[in-house]
Design a protein around this motif. Structure first.
Motif, short mmCIF file in Angstrom:
data_model
loop_
_atom_site.label_atom_id
_atom_site.label_comp_id
_atom_site.label_asym_id
_atom_site.label_seq_id
_atom_site.Cartn_x
_atom_site.Cartn_y
_atom_site.Cartn_z
N ALA B 557 0.79 -1.25 0.12
CA ALA B 557 -0.04 0.04 0.10
C ALA B 557 0.90 1.00 0.02
CB ALA B 557 -0.76 0.12 1.27
N PHE B 558 2.00 0.94 0.78
CA PHE B 558 2.80 2.33 0.79
C PHE B 558 3.44 2.46 -0.60
CE2 PHE B 558 6.45 4.44 3.33
CZ PHE B 558 5.63 5.16 3.80
N LEU B 559 3.98 1.47 -1.26
CA LEU B 559 4.66 1.84 -2.38
C LEU B 559 3.58 2.29 -3.51
CD1 LEU B 559 6.60 -1.73 -2.99
CD2 LEU B 559 7.56 0.59 -3.44
N LEU B 560 2.46 1.87 -3.41
CA LEU B 560 1.36 2.35 -4.26
C LEU B 560 1.26 3.78 -4.14
CD1 LEU B 560 -0.38 0.91 -6.38
CD2 LEU B 560 -2.33 0.98 -4.63
N ILE B 561 1.23 4.33 -2.85
CA ILE B 561 0.95 5.53 -2.61
C ILE B 561 2.28 6.39 -3.30
CG2 ILE B 561 0.79 7.37 -0.87
CD1 ILE B 561 -0.62 5.11 0.90
#
Lengths: 110, 564
Positions: B557-561
């Protein structure tokens, strides 16, 4: 005999019921009648004395009678008042009993 | 230093040793204490000492003056007579309690300030209840409890009144207080409780007859007379007291006629006698206050004598009900004779002591124009002869023979009764010898006029005639085993029931409230248990794999953001 109280009446054992011992002076009805007759006489004497002193006061011997108010200046005032007061007192107290008297154990279940 | 020792301390402190003594030594010691106290008081004369300062208020421990003088002597004499009478008492608490009680009475009448008065007021209450409890048994215990509550209540009232009074006037000196002064009414009510004002009187007729055969002798002497003194000191001349006193003389005599317990009859008759004193204080003239003090003095002697004679009957027969007694003149002739001296005194037979003191009050009522009050007092005089003068001796010693045969009263009791009888006879025959010269004011009244004597004899003989007539015609109410309801019924029945009902309601409400609260706590606990318990959602132990999965998800999720 009624209940005995544990308050140290040590000689209660000496209380006995006897009905055949020597009679006391008031077991003789004549003596009782004598006492009552004595009372009638005493009443009559003080009443007469009162009336006599009333007449004396009217005749001008005032030191024998100095009424404290107009009421007790009348002859026989005290006799009348004493007799009526006591009769009313007792008759009223009889009526009070009808309202106020309860059996002896009335308060025992507190 | 003897001269500065408060006379009250002799009996109060002396009482401490009594429990450690036995036998003749105890007897000698106990009888010596009131005599020593009396000697001390007599040696002092009129005086004032023991001044100290407490919280900025000046206290006077001892003040002996015209008003308190006779009371101080009287209480020592009464203590001595009572202790002689109680010589055979098996109770270990009665003697010390009586000594402390008598000492407190002395201290109270000699108190120069209200704080000292209050202290002795409370000692009176606490020490006297033991004379009731010493009889043992449930009835006496309960009566003593009721008595104590009222007495302590009187003390609380007194303290409240003193605080208001001292705050407003800046003084705690015990002088004329008056109803108009701040706190005056409360102080008078406190005195009134102990003086057995109407409606406040039931502690007396309730507890005195439940005390030991000798306890009632002490009780009859002290508490009420201290109250009479206090009223005379603080409220002389208050017109309200005239009517209160007149009511006190009248209403108890109705009860006295129908009461069966002969010591309770004496209790009612005591309120009647107190009424004469309270009335005299209310009239407030020199003659009237003299009458009140003289009557208090005589009342202690003749009422003590009557209580002693009934105590002797109770001691010998174990019974004091008019319905069960009668004919005792055969086995207790001396007691019967002494009882009749007391009866003649209380009835104010000419040349007996009630005559010389009651006359002062009644004369004062007439001089001041209280005609209705005078008629009430006259009615009460006839009534007192009827119930105390005739009824007490008649139903105990004469009437129908109950068949009870006992021994004559013990010598110690006969001696005590004789002393009281002789002293009251002295006051009756020679009032100018001792009584009149020691009253607060000079006495100019002459009781033995022929008009007065004839008037009083008419009252008495025609009252006796009425008794005789009513008895012969059967109209006189017979003595019945019974209880007569008095004003304390309101407290002991409806209020008592109400309190119990409130208690029950309170208990129900309490149970319901506790159940509800208990349920709430349980439900909260259950929910917490669901969430946090061993199997609760939040308390579950997560396996390491699922944690890694969650961490991976978070990182994703972090990467995506970041990319966005």
């Amino acid at each position: 005999m009624a209940e005995q109280h544990p308050d140290g009446s040590r000689d209660q054992a000496s209380a006995k019921f006897v009905h055949d011992d020597k009679p006391g002076i008031f077991d003789n009805p004549r003596n009782v009648r004598r006492v009552i007759f004595g009372l009638y006489t005493a009443c009559a004497i003080v009443f007469v004395l009162d009336v006599v002193s009333w007449f004396q006061a009217r005749a001008g011997v005032p030191e024998l009678r100095h009424p404290d108010s107009s009421m007790d200046g009348l002859p026989g005032f005290y006799a009348f008042y004493g007799f009526v007061a006591c009769v009313l007192l007792v008759l009223a107290a009889r009526e009070m009993r009808k309202v106020l008297m309860r059996r002896e154990e009335y308060y025992d279940d507190e | 230093m003897m001269s500065s020792m408060p006379p009250a301390a002799v009996m109060i402190l002396g009482a401490v040793l009594v429990p450690f003594l036995r036998g003749r030594l105890r007897t000698a010691y106990v009888l010596a204490l009131p005599l020593a106290g009396l000697a001390l008081v007599l040696s002092m004369g009129d005086t004032e000492f023991g001044r100290t300062t407490l919280f900025g208020h000046e206290l006077t421990l001892v003040r002996i003056d015209g008003l308190s003088r006779l009371f101080g002597w009287l209480f020592h004499i009464a203590a001595f007579i009572g202790l002689v009478f109680a010589l055979r008492s098996p109770s270990r608490i009665e003697r010390p309690a009586a000594l402390v009680y008598a000492g407190a009475a002395v201290g109270a009448v000699q108190a120069g300030d209200l704080v000292t008065l209050f202290v002795f007021w409370e000692i009176l209450a606490v020490s006297s209840v033991f004379l009731v409890w010493a009889r043992r048994g449930e009835r006496s215990f309960r009566a003593g409890m009721r008595y104590l509550i009222v007495q302590i209540g009187s003390g609380a009232l007194l303290l409240a009144g003193i605080l208001v009074y001292a705050n407003a006037t800046g003084s705690v000196a015990f002088g004329d207080i008056g109803l108009d002064s701040p706190g005056g009414l409360v102080i008078m009510l406190a005195f009134g409780v102990k003086a057995a004002f109407p409606m406040l009187h039931t502690w007396l007729t309730d507890a005195y007859p439940e005390s030991t055969y000798s306890g009632a002798v002490f009780l009859s002497a002290f508490t009420t007379k201290v109250a009479v003194y206090a009223l005379a000191r603080g409220f002389a001349g208050e017109a309200a007291l005239v009517w209160i006193g007149a009511a006190m003389t009248s209403f108890p005599i109705f009860y006295a006629v129908i009461e069966n317990d002969l010591r309770r009859v004496l209790g009612y008759s005591m309120i009647n006698q107190l009424g004469f004193m309270v009335c005299g204080i209310g009239i407030g003239t020199e003659l009237a206050v003299n009458g009140a003090v003289a009557h208090a003095f005589n009342d202690v002697l003749f009422k003590g004598l009557l209580f002693m004679s009934m105590g002797a009957v109770l001691y010998r027969t174990g019974n004091i009900n008019g319905s069960d007694l009668g004919g005792l003149y055969k086995s207790m002739p001396k007691t019967a004779g002494l009882c009749m001296v007391g009866a003649a005194s209380i009835s104010a037979f000419p040349r007996f002591c009630g005559f010389v003191s009651k006359s002062l009050v009644m004369g004062a009522a007439l001089y001041e124009g209280y005609n209705v009050v005078w008629l009430m007092l006259l009615f009460a005089s006839a009534g007192v002869f009827h119930h105390a003068g005739i009824k007490i001796p008649f139903f105990a010693f004469f009437a129908h023979d109950s068949g009870i045969r006992v021994k004559e009263a013990p010598n110690s009791m006969l001696i005590a009764m004789t002393v009281a009888a002789v002293l009251s006879m002295v006051n009756g025959v020679w009032p100018t010898l001792f009584l009149y010269p020691n009253l607060p004011y000079e006495v100019t009244y002459q009781p033995f006029t022929s008009a007065h004597t004839i008037g009083q004899l008419q009252i008495l003989f025609f009252s006796a005639l009425a008794f005789c007539g009513l008895k012969l015609t059967g109209l006189y109410p017979p003595e019945l085993r019974s209880v007569n309801l008095d004003i304390d019924w309101i407290v002991r029945r409806p209020l008592n029931r109400l309190a119990l009902a409130l208690g029950r309601t309170g208990k129900t409400m309490d149970v319901q409230l506790r159940t509800a609260a208990d349920g709430l706590v349980r439900r909260t606990l259950r929910r917490a248990f669901v969430a946090h318990g061993p199997r609760g959602v939040l308390a579950r132990s997560w396996p390491a794999g699922s944690t890694v999965l969650w961490v991976a998800t978070l990182l994703a999720a972090f990467l995506l953001i970041q990319f966005l």
